[in-house]
Design an enzyme around this catalytic site. Structure first.
Site, PDB file in Angstrom:
ATOM      1  N   GLU A 289       0.851  -1.184   0.000  1.00  0.00           N
ATOM      2  CA  GLU A 289       0.000   0.000   0.000  1.00  0.00           C
ATOM      3  C   GLU A 289       0.890   1.238   0.000  1.00  0.00           C
ATOM      4  O   GLU A 289       2.004   1.218   0.519  1.00  0.00           O
ATOM      5  CB  GLU A 289      -0.900   0.025   1.236  1.00  0.00           C
ATOM      6  CG  GLU A 289      -1.708  -1.249   1.438  1.00  0.00           C
ATOM      7  CD  GLU A 289      -2.434  -1.292   2.766  1.00  0.00           C
ATOM      8  OE1 GLU A 289      -2.605  -0.219   3.384  1.00  0.00           O
ATOM      9  OE2 GLU A 289      -2.813  -2.394   3.194  1.00  0.00           O
TER      10      GLU A 289
ATOM     11  N   GLU B 141      -9.428   6.364   3.067  1.00  0.00           N
ATOM     12  CA  GLU B 141      -9.735   5.648   4.305  1.00  0.00           C
ATOM     13  C   GLU B 141      -9.536   6.600   5.478  1.00  0.00           C
ATOM     14  O   GLU B 141      -8.611   7.418   5.472  1.00  0.00           O
ATOM     15  CB  GLU B 141      -8.822   4.431   4.468  1.00  0.00           C
ATOM     16  CG  GLU B 141      -9.016   3.660   5.770  1.00  0.00           C
ATOM     17  CD  GLU B 141      -8.015   2.532   5.945  1.00  0.00           C
ATOM     18  OE1 GLU B 141      -7.978   1.963   7.047  1.00  0.00           O
ATOM     19  OE2 GLU B 141      -7.276   2.226   4.989  1.00  0.00           O
TER      20      GLU B 141
END
Length: 394
Positions: free
Chosen positions: A222, A315
């Site tokens: 990520e 997020e």
């Protein structure tokens, strides 16, 4: 992010938006308080030992205007080589190849009248010499915010009884595809300076590449941009050994120097991750036009071949369980506000199982709480974000 000036309050806001990397591989919150109230003598010793382990000897150190210290560390003595599988690793100073159709000289300008250049705050006071890499020095207060020396740098998801991510804590607005084998992905995202309500919350814009499942065998890479104050494995940036950095200009975890402004100039950067299938199979990272480094294929299990899932989006962590956090996602504005107001991802591409660069296909959007944060997909481009708590967000 424009170079800050004026009040110290603005400095504190600017210092939060950073680059970060996260990788979860099969490897064998507290606020700022006085150390005496958290750690006993044994724990203090552990903190000092952890700092000594994390902070490698520097050939040069640079004080950033936001208070960070950037250490220029010998490239051959970087944290990656603390990994037991990389003890005899030979550094690859460049990828063997780029995917077909992959442009290696991309501009980060997203406004025709903009000449914004990518820099980080510490660049105002110097650069690291060739043969070194810049590493943000870990301080004692960083370990205090983590609650313990052992937890520092690790990304932890709160899970429920079924070992699935607790969506009451982690909230998303994302676009994903999982219909192929994936050997890379790229995207351009604009950078903002979102508000976070609590010191243990964060707001991020990022990409995900993963294979496997939570609670079982899972590998994931990520990366993106985070504003902040999985299980028990995985680390941010260079805090766990594994990512081999070759670039001497970009510091993971350090503040960027420009960001987008509502209904005004936009600043965006391209992120690329791809598997060097014609070389050793390592996963390379490029930011803008710089090859930053790579995750050696040998440190992964199932991701040593390919990924089965790609995702882009935002997020946040919501720790206000009595209501909802005011932590913003991206610009803090909903997707329908569109250009120059909402956060975006554009120029989305994946490298598929045929080793071809293509646009996303058969994608799905996912919103944990669409009244708090949402996403609108226009095919190869999407807007996302939101303010968090508002009259329609419980």
């Amino acid at each position: 992010m424009a170079p800050p000036c004026g009040s110290g309050r603005r400095w504190s806001r600017v210092a939060k938006m950073t680059f970060y990397l996260f990788f979860l591989i099969p490897m064998s919150s507290a606020g700022n308080r006085n150390t005496d109230t958290i750690f006993g003598k044994k724990q203090k010793l552990e903190v000092q030992q952890q700092l000594k382990r994390l902070n490698k000897p520097a050939l040069k150190s640079i004080k950033s205007p936001d208070g960070d210290i950037i250490d220029c560390v010998d490239i051959n003595k970087q944290p990656a080589f603390d990994h037991p599988l990389l003890k005899n690793h030979t550094i690859q100073m460049r990828p063997s190849s780029y995917p077909e159709g992959f442009s290696v000289n991309e501009s980060n300008d997203v406004s025709s009248n903009s000449e914004l250049k990518f820099t980080q705050l510490w660049h105002l006071n110097g650069r690291c010499p060739e043969g070194t890499i810049p590493i943000r020095r870990t301080k004692e207060e960083d370990l205090l915010r983590a609650g313990s020396a052992a937890n520092f740098g690790r990304k932890k998801y709160h899970t429920n009884a079924q070992n699935k991510v607790d969506l009451n804590i982690h909230e998303h607005a994302v676009l994903s595809e999982n219909v192929d084998k994936y050997y890379g992905m790229l995207a351009e995202m604009n950078a903002w300076n979102p508000h976070t309500q609590f010191s243990n919350e964060f707001s991020l814009s990022q990409f995900w590449m993963k294979t496997g499942d939570y609670g079982q065998d899972l590998d994931t890479i990520e990366g993106g941009m985070m504003d902040d104050a999985y299980e028990n494995t995985g680390c941010y940036n260079l805090l766990c050994p594994g990512f081999v950095q070759i670039d001497n200009q970009i510091t993971m975890g350090a503040s960027i120097n420009r960001y987008s402004h509502y209904d005004s100039d936009q600043f965006a950067l391209k992120f690329y991750v791809w598997k060097d299938v014609n070389g050793r199979g390592d996963w390379w990272l490029k930011i803008k036009d710089r090859d930053v480094g790579y995750w050696p294929s040998s440190i992964f299990s199932i991701l040593s071949d390919s990924a089965s899932f790609v995702q882009w989006g935002g997020e946040v962590v919501n720790f206000n369980l009595d209501g909802h956090t005011t932590t913003q996602m991206g610009s803090g504005h909903f997707a329908e506000e569109g250009p120059r107001k909402a956060s975006f991802f554009k120029n989305l591409h994946v490298i598929d199982g045929r080793q071809l660069l293509r646009g996303p296909q058969n994608t799905v959007t996912f919103m944990t709480k669409p009244n708090c944060y949402n996403i609108l997909d226009y095919g190869g481009l999407f807007y996302f974000g939101g303010p968090g708590k508002n009259p329609n967000c419980p």
